[in-house]
Design a protein around this motif. Structure first.
Motif: not given
Length: 101
Positions: A45-64
């Protein structure tokens, strides 16, 4: 496995066996992540793809939900439909410092 811990007698031999197994499972899981999953993400994955995955993970954690809900385990449909409601109740429970048994 961990759902049974609150009911177990911590002085029992079964507790020691279950805890040792849990520790072994956690360490094996972490080892797999470190040696297989994370290197694959880094190289694939590119650094930008990893950043996007990280943002999505943080969002999911806030909703879980913040507490385990064993009745929903293994049922994606139940997790998707009840997860947000369970999360809301968990967070209210956390805010008020109460627990449900």
């Amino acid at each position: 496995m961990t759902a049974r811990y609150p009911e177990m007698d911590i002085a029992s031999p079964e507790f020691d066996v279950q805890l040792a197994q849990f520790q072994q499972d956690v360490l094996a899981h972490a080892q797999h992540e470190e040696t297989e999953e994370f290197p694959a993400l880094t190289s694939g994955c590119t650094p930008e793809q990893r950043r996007t995955m990280g943002r999505r993970l943080l969002t999911a954690e806030k909703l879980a939900p913040t507490h385990p809900h064993p009745t929903a385990a293994g049922s994606p449909a139940l997790q998707w439909t009840m997860g947000p409601f369970a999360s809301l109740l968990d967070r209210a429970r956390d805010a008020f410092g109460t627990s449900v048994k």
